[in-house]
Design a protein around this motif. Structure first.
Motif, PDB file in Angstrom:
ATOM      1  N   LYS A 115      14.096  93.456  71.702  1.00  0.00           N
ATOM      2  CA  LYS A 115      14.695  92.129  71.421  1.00  0.00           C
ATOM      3  C   LYS A 115      14.432  91.166  72.581  1.00  0.00           C
ATOM      4  O   LYS A 115      13.990  90.036  72.380  1.00  0.00           O
ATOM      5  CB  LYS A 115      16.217  92.271  71.235  1.00  0.00           C
ATOM      6  CG  LYS A 115      16.639  92.364  69.776  1.00  0.00           C
ATOM      7  CD  LYS A 115      18.131  92.076  69.612  1.00  0.00           C
ATOM      8  CE  LYS A 115      18.937  93.294  70.010  1.00  0.00           C
ATOM      9  NZ  LYS A 115      20.365  93.200  69.709  1.00  0.00           N
TER      10      LYS A 115
ATOM     11  N   ALA B 197      15.569  99.498  71.833  1.00  0.00           N
ATOM     12  CA  ALA B 197      15.861  98.453  70.847  1.00  0.00           C
ATOM     13  C   ALA B 197      16.243  97.138  71.543  1.00  0.00           C
ATOM     14  O   ALA B 197      15.858  96.047  71.089  1.00  0.00           O
ATOM     15  CB  ALA B 197      16.978  98.916  69.921  1.00  0.00           C
TER      16      ALA B 197
ATOM     17  N   ASN C 186      16.239 102.841  65.765  1.00  0.00           N
ATOM     18  CA  ASN C 186      15.837 101.552  66.352  1.00  0.00           C
ATOM     19  C   ASN C 186      15.955 100.427  65.332  1.00  0.00           C
ATOM     20  O   ASN C 186      16.324  99.303  65.673  1.00  0.00           O
ATOM     21  CB  ASN C 186      14.403 101.648  66.908  1.00  0.00           C
ATOM     22  CG  ASN C 186      14.381 102.387  68.237  1.00  0.00           C
ATOM     23  OD1 ASN C 186      15.278 102.215  69.062  1.00  0.00           O
ATOM     24  ND2 ASN C 186      13.382 103.225  68.439  1.00  0.00           N
ATOM     25  N   ARG C 187      15.679 100.739  64.081  1.00  0.00           N
ATOM     26  CA  ARG C 187      15.802  99.706  63.040  1.00  0.00           C
ATOM     27  C   ARG C 187      17.269  99.338  62.841  1.00  0.00           C
ATOM     28  O   ARG C 187      17.607  98.164  62.670  1.00  0.00           O
ATOM     29  CB  ARG C 187      15.166 100.210  61.746  1.00  0.00           C
ATOM     30  CG  ARG C 187      15.087  99.152  60.694  1.00  0.00           C
ATOM     31  CD  ARG C 187      13.833  99.258  59.857  1.00  0.00           C
ATOM     32  NE  ARG C 187      13.738  98.093  59.000  1.00  0.00           N
ATOM     33  CZ  ARG C 187      14.218  98.073  57.747  1.00  0.00           C
ATOM     34  NH1 ARG C 187      14.767  99.138  57.229  1.00  0.00           N
ATOM     35  NH2 ARG C 187      14.115  96.961  57.028  1.00  0.00           N
ATOM     36  N   SER C 188      18.133 100.354  62.899  1.00  0.00           N
ATOM     37  CA  SER C 188      19.552 100.035  62.704  1.00  0.00           C
ATOM     38  C   SER C 188      20.105  99.279  63.912  1.00  0.00           C
ATOM     39  O   SER C 188      21.010  98.470  63.787  1.00  0.00           O
ATOM     40  CB  SER C 188      20.359 101.304  62.418  1.00  0.00           C
ATOM     41  OG  SER C 188      20.653 101.971  63.607  1.00  0.00           O
TER      42      SER C 188
ATOM     43  N   ASP D 236       7.742  92.078  67.870  1.00  0.00           N
ATOM     44  CA  ASP D 236       7.899  92.219  66.421  1.00  0.00           C
ATOM     45  C   ASP D 236       8.038  93.674  65.997  1.00  0.00           C
ATOM     46  O   ASP D 236       8.781  93.982  65.074  1.00  0.00           O
ATOM     47  CB  ASP D 236       6.671  91.603  65.717  1.00  0.00           C
ATOM     48  CG  ASP D 236       6.483  90.164  66.112  1.00  0.00           C
ATOM     49  OD1 ASP D 236       7.276  89.333  65.647  1.00  0.00           O
ATOM     50  OD2 ASP D 236       5.577  89.868  66.926  1.00  0.00           O
TER      51      ASP D 236
ATOM     52  N   SER E  96      18.294  97.197  66.087  1.00  0.00           N
ATOM     53  CA  SER E  96      17.776  95.837  66.337  1.00  0.00           C
ATOM     54  C   SER E  96      16.859  95.335  65.228  1.00  0.00           C
ATOM     55  O   SER E  96      16.113  94.393  65.439  1.00  0.00           O
ATOM     56  CB  SER E  96      17.048  95.773  67.680  1.00  0.00           C
ATOM     57  OG  SER E  96      15.797  96.392  67.570  1.00  0.00           O
ATOM     58  N   ASP E  97      16.931  95.966  64.076  1.00  0.00           N
ATOM     59  CA  ASP E  97      16.179  95.488  62.920  1.00  0.00           C
ATOM     60  C   ASP E  97      14.666  95.421  63.201  1.00  0.00           C
ATOM     61  O   ASP E  97      13.967  94.575  62.660  1.00  0.00           O
ATOM     62  CB  ASP E  97      16.700  94.104  62.492  1.00  0.00           C
ATOM     63  CG  ASP E  97      16.347  93.829  61.039  1.00  0.00           C
ATOM     64  OD1 ASP E  97      16.165  94.789  60.274  1.00  0.00           O
ATOM     65  OD2 ASP E  97      16.220  92.625  60.684  1.00  0.00           O
ATOM     66  N   VAL E  98      14.202  96.305  64.093  1.00  0.00           N
ATOM     67  CA  VAL E  98      12.765  96.309  64.422  1.00  0.00           C
ATOM     68  C   VAL E  98      12.093  97.467  63.691  1.00  0.00           C
ATOM     69  O   VAL E  98      12.658  98.553  63.572  1.00  0.00           O
ATOM     70  CB  VAL E  98      12.548  96.427  65.950  1.00  0.00           C
ATOM     71  CG1 VAL E  98      13.080  97.727  66.507  1.00  0.00           C
ATOM     72  CG2 VAL E  98      11.074  96.272  66.299  1.00  0.00           C
ATOM     73  N   ASP E  99      10.905  97.192  63.173  1.00  0.00           N
ATOM     74  CA  ASP E  99      10.147  98.243  62.487  1.00  0.00           C
ATOM     75  C   ASP E  99       9.252  98.993  63.468  1.00  0.00           C
ATOM     76  O   ASP E  99       8.832  98.439  64.491  1.00  0.00           O
ATOM     77  CB  ASP E  99       9.264  97.637  61.388  1.00  0.00           C
ATOM     78  CG  ASP E  99      10.044  97.455  60.099  1.00  0.00           C
ATOM     79  OD1 ASP E  99      10.702  98.417  59.648  1.00  0.00           O
ATOM     80  OD2 ASP E  99      10.008  96.336  59.553  1.00  0.00           O
TER      81      ASP E  99
END
Ligand code: PNS
Length: 160
Positions: A79, A75, A106-108, A84, A110-113
């Motif tokens: 960043k 994550a 990973n979404r939690s 993206d 670094s907000d990455v999908d």
């Protein structure tokens, strides 16, 4: 411009990995194939340098793909790379169960999908660990790994 990261141990890269790379390279402007340093699952059979070199040989024909390595959290690396999305391949249902947790973590973090590509059915049984086991027990793996990888594997077997 969209930048995606395809992370993995790639110990060694298989035709299944390369199929995901080729298909993801058509979906995103830039694709970074990212080799994890010190994978947690096992002691890698191939050094980081070998894994990166094999991958570079295999993706040389894809102008929007580059190979890097990372250590630590994926994550954080995503960043740092200003990427993206993460790309992962799914072979079988059990992959989905594991990957769903990783994607949510990973979404939690670094907000990455995470984008999932379904494996080509012809590669759904192919894993790096099985390829290694079959190869070192004398089995035929030439249809399972790209030729630059087979060359390195042959050299390693000869050196044993
Ligand atoms: O090819 P692999 O071994 O299935 O790849 C696993 C990989 C490298 C994608 C995963 O282990 C990973 O992301 N490692 C980096 C460490 C990390 O971020 N761990 C938390 C995952 S939510």
């Amino acid at each position: 411009m969209t930048r995606a990261i395809y992370p993995g141990s790639f110990d060694p890269p298989t035709n299944g990995h390369l199929d995901v790379v080729a298909r993801a390279a058509r979906c995103f402007d830039q694709l970074i194939v990212a080799v994890v340093v010190n994978p947690q699952k096992h002691n890698p059979m191939f050094s980081l340098e070998e894994r990166e070199a094999m991958l570079r040989d295999c993706v040389a024909h894809l102008p929007n793909v580059r190979v890097e390595h990372f250590r630590g959290l994926l994550a954080e690396y995503v960043k740092r790379s200003d990427a993206d999305v993460i790309v992962k391949g799914l072979r079988v249902v059990s992959d989905f169960e594991t990957e769903m947790s990783l994607a949510m973590m990973n979404r939690s973090l670094s907000d990455v999908d995470t984008f999932f590509l379904m494996s080509d059915p012809g590669y759904s049984f192919v894993s790096s660990s099985l390829v290694k086991e079959v190869f070192f027990l004398g089995g035929e793996v030439s249809t399972l790994v790209p030729s630059p990888v087979l060359r390195v594997m042959d050299a390693k077997r000869t050196a044993r």
